[in-house]
Design a protein around this motif. Structure first.
Motif, PDB file in Angstrom:
ATOM      1  N   SER A 157       0.838  -1.211   0.000  1.00 55.61           N
ATOM      2  CA  SER A 157       0.000   0.000   0.000  1.00 55.61           C
ATOM      3  C   SER A 157       0.867   1.253   0.000  1.00 55.61           C
ATOM      4  O   SER A 157       0.570   2.226  -0.705  1.00 55.61           O
ATOM      5  CB  SER A 157      -0.914   0.015   1.221  1.00 55.61           C
ATOM      6  OG  SER A 157      -1.837  -1.036   1.178  1.00 55.61           O
ATOM      7  N   LEU A 158       1.935   1.239   0.785  1.00 54.90           N
ATOM      8  CA  LEU A 158       2.846   2.382   0.815  1.00 54.90           C
ATOM      9  C   LEU A 158       3.509   2.599  -0.539  1.00 54.90           C
ATOM     10  O   LEU A 158       3.679   3.745  -0.974  1.00 54.90           O
ATOM     11  CB  LEU A 158       3.906   2.192   1.897  1.00 54.90           C
ATOM     12  CG  LEU A 158       3.440   2.372   3.326  1.00 54.90           C
ATOM     13  CD1 LEU A 158       4.557   2.014   4.301  1.00 54.90           C
ATOM     14  CD2 LEU A 158       2.967   3.791   3.577  1.00 54.90           C
ATOM     15  N   ASP A 159       3.864   1.509  -1.204  1.00 56.22           N
ATOM     16  CA  ASP A 159       4.464   1.634  -2.542  1.00 56.22           C
ATOM     17  C   ASP A 159       3.476   2.242  -3.524  1.00 56.22           C
ATOM     18  O   ASP A 159       3.836   3.106  -4.333  1.00 56.22           O
ATOM     19  CB  ASP A 159       4.938   0.271  -3.046  1.00 56.22           C
ATOM     20  CG  ASP A 159       6.157  -0.247  -2.299  1.00 56.22           C
ATOM     21  OD1 ASP A 159       6.836   0.577  -1.642  1.00 56.22           O
ATOM     22  OD2 ASP A 159       6.420  -1.465  -2.360  1.00 56.22           O
ATOM     23  N   ARG A 160       2.199   1.800  -3.464  1.00 49.82           N
ATOM     24  CA  ARG A 160       1.183   2.366  -4.356  1.00 49.82           C
ATOM     25  C   ARG A 160       0.965   3.845  -4.055  1.00 49.82           C
ATOM     26  O   ARG A 160       0.871   4.665  -4.976  1.00 49.82           O
ATOM     27  CB  ARG A 160      -0.144   1.606  -4.200  1.00 49.82           C
ATOM     28  CG  ARG A 160      -0.192   0.297  -4.940  1.00 49.82           C
ATOM     29  CD  ARG A 160      -1.610  -0.253  -5.026  1.00 49.82           C
ATOM     30  NE  ARG A 160      -2.357  -0.244  -3.793  1.00 49.82           N
ATOM     31  CZ  ARG A 160      -2.359  -1.218  -2.878  1.00 49.82           C
ATOM     32  NH1 ARG A 160      -1.634  -2.290  -3.087  1.00 49.82           N
ATOM     33  NH2 ARG A 160      -3.090  -1.126  -1.792  1.00 49.82           N
ATOM     34  N   ILE A 161       0.891   4.191  -2.782  1.00 52.86           N
ATOM     35  CA  ILE A 161       0.691   5.601  -2.409  1.00 52.86           C
ATOM     36  C   ILE A 161       1.879   6.431  -2.869  1.00 52.86           C
ATOM     37  O   ILE A 161       1.715   7.537  -3.395  1.00 52.86           O
ATOM     38  CB  ILE A 161       0.479   5.729  -0.884  1.00 52.86           C
ATOM     39  CG1 ILE A 161      -0.892   5.164  -0.506  1.00 52.86           C
ATOM     40  CG2 ILE A 161       0.604   7.172  -0.428  1.00 52.86           C
ATOM     41  CD1 ILE A 161      -1.121   5.042   0.985  1.00 52.86           C
ATOM     42  N   ASN A 162       3.075   5.894  -2.706  1.00 51.69           N
ATOM     43  CA  ASN A 162       4.281   6.605  -3.128  1.00 51.69           C
ATOM     44  C   ASN A 162       4.246   6.878  -4.628  1.00 51.69           C
ATOM     45  O   ASN A 162       4.556   7.979  -5.076  1.00 51.69           O
ATOM     46  CB  ASN A 162       5.525   5.797  -2.753  1.00 51.69           C
ATOM     47  CG  ASN A 162       6.791   6.555  -3.013  1.00 51.69           C
ATOM     48  OD1 ASN A 162       6.785   7.774  -3.106  1.00 51.69           O
ATOM     49  ND2 ASN A 162       7.886   5.842  -3.122  1.00 51.69           N
ATOM     50  N   SER A 163       3.846   5.856  -5.400  1.00 52.13           N
ATOM     51  CA  SER A 163       3.804   6.072  -6.851  1.00 52.13           C
ATOM     52  C   SER A 163       2.681   7.044  -7.219  1.00 52.13           C
ATOM     53  O   SER A 163       2.834   7.834  -8.148  1.00 52.13           O
ATOM     54  CB  SER A 163       3.628   4.745  -7.585  1.00 52.13           C
ATOM     55  OG  SER A 163       2.347   4.201  -7.343  1.00 52.13           O
ATOM     56  N   ARG A 164       1.574   6.999  -6.494  1.00 54.14           N
ATOM     57  CA  ARG A 164       0.480   7.927  -6.778  1.00 54.14           C
ATOM     58  C   ARG A 164       0.853   9.364  -6.436  1.00 54.14           C
ATOM     59  O   ARG A 164       0.340  10.300  -7.046  1.00 54.14           O
ATOM     60  CB  ARG A 164      -0.769   7.538  -5.982  1.00 54.14           C
ATOM     61  CG  ARG A 164      -1.458   6.328  -6.522  1.00 54.14           C
ATOM     62  CD  ARG A 164      -2.701   6.023  -5.734  1.00 54.14           C
ATOM     63  NE  ARG A 164      -3.355   4.819  -6.228  1.00 54.14           N
ATOM     64  CZ  ARG A 164      -4.357   4.236  -5.619  1.00 54.14           C
ATOM     65  NH1 ARG A 164      -4.837   4.743  -4.490  1.00 54.14           N
ATOM     66  NH2 ARG A 164      -4.894   3.153  -6.118  1.00 54.14           N
ATOM     67  N   ILE A 165       1.716   9.538  -5.466  1.00 55.32           N
ATOM     68  CA  ILE A 165       2.107  10.887  -5.062  1.00 55.32           C
ATOM     69  C   ILE A 165       3.308  11.381  -5.861  1.00 55.32           C
ATOM     70  O   ILE A 165       3.345  12.532  -6.290  1.00 55.32           O
ATOM     71  CB  ILE A 165       2.421  10.918  -3.543  1.00 55.32           C
ATOM     72  CG1 ILE A 165       1.136  10.744  -2.758  1.00 55.32           C
ATOM     73  CG2 ILE A 165       3.113  12.212  -3.151  1.00 55.32           C
ATOM     74  CD1 ILE A 165       1.334  10.604  -1.267  1.00 55.32           C
ATOM     75  N   SER A 166       4.290  10.516  -6.074  1.00 59.20           N
ATOM     76  CA  SER A 166       5.528  10.973  -6.704  1.00 59.20           C
ATOM     77  C   SER A 166       5.334  11.364  -8.166  1.00 59.20           C
ATOM     78  O   SER A 166       5.920  12.351  -8.624  1.00 59.20           O
ATOM     79  CB  SER A 166       6.626   9.916  -6.576  1.00 59.20           C
ATOM     80  OG  SER A 166       6.303   8.771  -7.322  1.00 59.20           O
TER      81      SER A 166
END
Length: 187
Positions: free
Chosen positions: A96-105
């Motif tokens: 989930s953190l990886d998905r959020i990171n990609s959605r934000i970055s």
């Protein structure tokens, strides 16, 4: 049936088996001593009796503490299940953190690029406004110069305005978003 303490006391009291209980026990040295003293058969008999006594004591302890051992085994199994569940939750959280990171970055990098592009466009628009104003002033200066000496004050005023726009290179160099190729070098 001997108790655990009786088996250990028996081994401790026997000079031939006492080295077995020492912390730095060396099996090769023990076997060599038994061979040199020619007591291999006697030592093997004592070892066999000690092993039998220890096995009986282990069985006795298992029989006596059967319920406790089962509950501890069950407790370990439940702990393993909890640990497995927590491991899967940690993995889920990491994904989930990886998905959020990609959605934000990705949007962040786009915003940074667009902001830089906007700064460059603003600098270009400002420069174009100044160039257009300069062209207008030069055109006005030409018409004033053709007017002769009666337009001399207007010519001076137009020269003053043109002088203000000649500081254009300092104005351009203040834009931080512009690449170096668009900036004027100081002489």
């Amino acid at each position: 049936m001997e108790s655990n303490e009786d088996v250990v006391v028996e081994i401790c009291s026997d000079n031939g088996l006492r080295p077995l209980l020492e912390e730095g026990f060396d099996s090769k040295a023990f076997a060599t001593r038994a061979i040199q003293n020619q007591v291999v058969g006697e030592t093997l008999t004592k070892l066999s009796q000690g092993i039998i006594g220890l096995n009986e004591e282990i069985r006795s302890q298992i029989y006596t503490n059967h319920e406790d051992l089962l509950s501890q085994a069950t407790g370990i199994e439940s702990l393993e299940a909890v640990l497995k569940m927590m491991g899967s939750r940690v993995n889920s959280l990491n994904s989930s953190l990886d998905r959020i990171n990609s959605r934000i970055s990705d949007p962040y990098h786009k915003i940074v690029a667009r902001t830089t592009q906007l700064a460059r466009l603003q600098a270009a628009c400002d420069l174009l406004r100044r160039v257009v104003r300069m062209l207008y002033l030069v055109k006005r200066l030409r018409s004033q110069v053709q007017g002769g000496s009666r337009e001399i004050t207007k010519v001076a005023q137009t020269f003053s305005e043109i002088g203000q726009y000649c500081v254009i290179k300092e104005h351009i160099n203040q834009y931080k978003g512009l690449p170096n190729c668009f900036k004027f070098n100081k002489v």
